[in-house]
Scaffold this motif. Structure first.
Motif, PDB file in Angstrom:
ATOM      1  N   ASN A  14      -2.972 -11.096   8.694  1.00 29.21           N
ATOM      2  CA  ASN A  14      -3.587 -11.225   7.441  1.00 29.21           C
ATOM      3  C   ASN A  14      -4.042  -9.773   7.105  1.00 29.21           C
ATOM      4  N   GLY A  15      -5.015  -9.167   8.234  1.00 29.15           N
ATOM      5  CA  GLY A  15      -5.597  -7.813   7.752  1.00 29.15           C
ATOM      6  C   GLY A  15      -4.600  -6.786   7.443  1.00 29.15           C
ATOM      7  N   ILE A  16      -3.652  -6.760   7.979  1.00 33.38           N
ATOM      8  CA  ILE A  16      -2.354  -5.807   7.917  1.00 33.38           C
ATOM      9  C   ILE A  16      -1.740  -5.932   6.791  1.00 33.38           C
ATOM     10  N   ALA A  17      -1.443  -7.289   6.270  1.00 38.17           N
ATOM     11  CA  ALA A  17      -1.066  -7.697   5.075  1.00 38.17           C
ATOM     12  C   ALA A  17      -1.940  -6.909   3.816  1.00 38.17           C
ATOM     13  N   GLN A  18      -3.016  -7.458   3.974  1.00 38.84           N
ATOM     14  CA  GLN A  18      -4.186  -6.977   3.066  1.00 38.84           C
ATOM     15  C   GLN A  18      -4.301  -5.537   2.864  1.00 38.84           C
ATOM     16  N   ALA A  19      -4.181  -4.628   3.929  1.00 35.83           N
ATOM     17  CA  ALA A  19      -4.353  -3.366   4.149  1.00 35.83           C
ATOM     18  C   ALA A  19      -3.229  -2.561   3.445  1.00 35.83           C
ATOM     19  N   MET A  20      -1.861  -3.393   3.475  1.00 35.43           N
ATOM     20  CA  MET A  20      -0.807  -2.743   2.772  1.00 35.43           C
ATOM     21  C   MET A  20      -0.771  -2.984   1.351  1.00 35.43           C
ATOM     22  N   ALA A  21      -0.997  -4.017   1.024  1.00 34.59           N
ATOM     23  CA  ALA A  21      -0.976  -4.552  -0.295  1.00 34.59           C
ATOM     24  C   ALA A  21      -2.196  -3.917  -1.212  1.00 34.59           C
ATOM     25  N   MET A  22      -3.261  -3.370  -0.540  1.00 33.76           N
ATOM     26  CA  MET A  22      -4.276  -2.805  -1.476  1.00 33.76           C
ATOM     27  C   MET A  22      -3.765  -1.113  -1.725  1.00 33.76           C
ATOM     28  N   LYS A  23      -2.912  -0.757  -0.986  1.00 33.18           N
ATOM     29  CA  LYS A  23      -2.313   0.407  -1.581  1.00 33.18           C
ATOM     30  C   LYS A  23      -0.676   0.219  -2.159  1.00 33.18           C
ATOM     31  N   ASP A  24      -0.617  -0.972  -2.832  1.00 30.23           N
ATOM     32  CA  ASP A  24       0.301  -1.195  -3.615  1.00 30.23           C
ATOM     33  C   ASP A  24       1.903  -1.515  -2.783  1.00 30.23           C
ATOM     34  N   LEU A 149      -7.709   3.798  12.373  1.00 27.94           N
ATOM     35  CA  LEU A 149      -6.441   4.508  13.203  1.00 27.94           C
ATOM     36  C   LEU A 149      -5.479   3.480  13.281  1.00 27.94           C
ATOM     37  N   ILE A 150      -4.035   3.983  13.177  1.00 24.86           N
ATOM     38  CA  ILE A 150      -3.045   3.299  13.761  1.00 24.86           C
ATOM     39  C   ILE A 150      -2.612   4.021  15.202  1.00 24.86           C
ATOM     40  N   GLU A 151      -2.320   3.432  16.228  1.00 26.56           N
ATOM     41  CA  GLU A 151      -1.734   4.007  17.427  1.00 26.56           C
ATOM     42  C   GLU A 151      -0.460   3.752  17.441  1.00 26.56           C
ATOM     43  N   ILE A 152       0.353   4.860  17.423  1.00 26.26           N
ATOM     44  CA  ILE A 152       1.928   4.970  17.145  1.00 26.26           C
ATOM     45  C   ILE A 152       2.492   5.034  18.337  1.00 26.26           C
ATOM     46  N   VAL A 153       3.235   3.742  18.880  1.00 22.13           N
ATOM     47  CA  VAL A 153       3.682   4.027  20.305  1.00 22.13           C
ATOM     48  C   VAL A 153       5.302   3.968  20.450  1.00 22.13           C
ATOM     49  N   SER A 170       1.836   5.019   7.131  1.00 17.32           N
ATOM     50  CA  SER A 170       0.695   4.952   7.552  1.00 17.32           C
ATOM     51  C   SER A 170      -0.623   5.830   6.749  1.00 17.32           C
ATOM     52  N   GLU A 171       0.088   7.101   6.494  1.00 21.33           N
ATOM     53  CA  GLU A 171      -0.661   8.122   5.733  1.00 21.33           C
ATOM     54  C   GLU A 171      -0.782   7.377   4.136  1.00 21.33           C
ATOM     55  N   ASP A 172       0.601   6.659   3.683  1.00 18.16           N
ATOM     56  CA  ASP A 172       0.480   6.375   2.368  1.00 18.16           C
ATOM     57  C   ASP A 172      -0.689   5.126   2.270  1.00 18.16           C
ATOM     58  N   VAL A 173      -0.864   4.604   3.474  1.00 20.16           N
ATOM     59  CA  VAL A 173      -2.119   3.415   3.270  1.00 20.16           C
ATOM     60  C   VAL A 173      -3.375   3.927   3.820  1.00 20.16           C
ATOM     61  N   GLY A 174      -3.740   5.130   3.895  1.00 22.98           N
ATOM     62  CA  GLY A 174      -4.863   5.707   3.991  1.00 22.98           C
ATOM     63  C   GLY A 174      -5.198   5.856   5.583  1.00 22.98           C
ATOM     64  N   LYS A 175      -4.366   5.682   6.476  1.00 24.43           N
ATOM     65  CA  LYS A 175      -4.711   5.770   7.996  1.00 24.43           C
ATOM     66  C   LYS A 175      -4.534   6.956   8.658  1.00 24.43           C
ATOM     67  N   GLU A 176      -5.266   7.405   9.692  1.00 22.14           N
ATOM     68  CA  GLU A 176      -4.846   8.387  10.556  1.00 22.14           C
ATOM     69  C   GLU A 176      -3.926   8.016  11.656  1.00 22.14           C
TER      70      GLU A 176
END
Ligand code: NAD
Length: 281
Positions: A14-24, A149-153, A170-176
């Motif tokens: 639910n947190g990931i869905a919210q983070a994505m949706a907040m950035k349209d 942060l998002i750790e890309i594996v 990740s950058e689009d949704v404001g993450k490093e």
């Protein structure tokens, strides 16, 4: 990447869905029960209300975020039209592999499939699909809308184009982001487990009280939360599972302390069961 599917609507989903949706981004959030989906919607509404109250977003942004999220119990529906699907079901390799097999079947050919696993093999999860170049680890942190942060594996067969696409979204949704090899525990789970397990041993040896171990790390090392309190939030069952995987890869230095084993054997998993190192009303 505009259309996102999130599989599993628990703490992380639910947190990931919210983070994505907040950035349209247009998000479909999927889980197996209506109860899990309604709890997720409720949590997202509460989180947005808190962010609005704190002045981080305005009322229109909160409303728009909610309208960007739809929910479903049907996995096939959550896969249609999606550019990216992020899996956030419980940390169980067989479960994740069976879900990826279905995602591969239902999702369009171009769709990238990402797993939010904290320490399982991305390469092994990818091997259950016929698109191993388009499977990747996208490791978010809790709370996902806040943590930077998002750790890309990168799995053995993950293509550079897939990595680039995930860096971009990740950058689009404001993450490093950081890019890591597919090894047990990546960077963050391995480093955090070493720290937390050692703090459990310090407490177990009676060097200091529970509260004082946490206070020492919080105020002396400037961590936002004490390690034993944090373990309760992560879930002691999850901590034990992670440490067993790390022992297999790196040996005794990750051996779980007795106190962790005993609490898990007693069913005290932390905040989610009302008791862990601490008690919760
Ligand atoms: P959780 O238990 O809160 O949520 C898991 C959700 O998946 C539940 O809502 C459950 O109903 C759902 N689910 C179970 N089987 C499913 C299926 N077959 N199809 C669809 N949904 C299903 O777990 P979580 O803490 O959100 O962890 C999810 C993943 O994220 C795990 O891989 C975990 O290691 C990883 N992770 C967790 C954290 C953390 O702090 N908890 C941080 C980073 C990554």
């Amino acid at each position: 990447m505009k259309k996102i599917g999130v599989i599993g609507a628990g703490l992380m989903g639910n947190g990931i869905a919210q983070a994505m949706a907040m950035k349209d981004k247009q998000v479909i959030l999927q889980d197996i029960t209506e109860d899990a989906l309604s709890k997720a919607r409720h949590k997202i509404e509460k989180s947005l209300a808190r962010l609005e109250k704190a002045g981080h977003i305005n009322h229109d942004e909160a409303k728009r975020t909610l309208s960007n999220i739809t929910t479903t119990k049907e996995l096939e529906q959550a896969c249609q039209d999606r550019d990216l699907i992020i899996e956030a079901v419980p940390e169980n390799l067989e479960l994740k592999k069976s879900i990826f097999e279905k995602l591969d079947q239902y999702a369009p050919n171009h769709t990238i499939l990402a797993t939010n696993t904290s320490e399982l093999s991305v390469t092994s999860i990818a091997a259950s699909t016929g698109r191993t170049d388009r499977v990747i680890g996208m490791h978010w942190f809790n709370p996902a809308p806040i943590m930077k942060l998002i750790e890309i594996v990168k799995g053995i067969d993950t293509s550079d184009n897939t990595v680039k696409a995930i860096e971009q979204v990740s950058e689009d949704v404001g993450k490093e982001t950081v890019l890591v090899k597919d090894t047990q525990g990546f960077v963050t789970t391995r480093a955090l487990s070493a720290h937390m397990l050692e703090c459990m041993r310090i407490y177990e040896e009676g060097v200091a009280s529970l509260e004082d171990v946490d206070k020492a790390i919080r105020l002396g090392l400037n961590y936002p939360m004490g390690p034993l309190q944090l373990a309760d939030y992560v879930g002691l069952d999850t901590m034990l599972f992670a440490s067993e995987g790390l022992v297999e890869a790196f040996g005794d230095r990750f051996r779980p302390p007795q106190i962790l084993r005993k609490l898990v054997e007693a069913g005290h998993y932390g905040v989610k069961t009302g008791r862990g190192f601490y008690s919760y009303e």
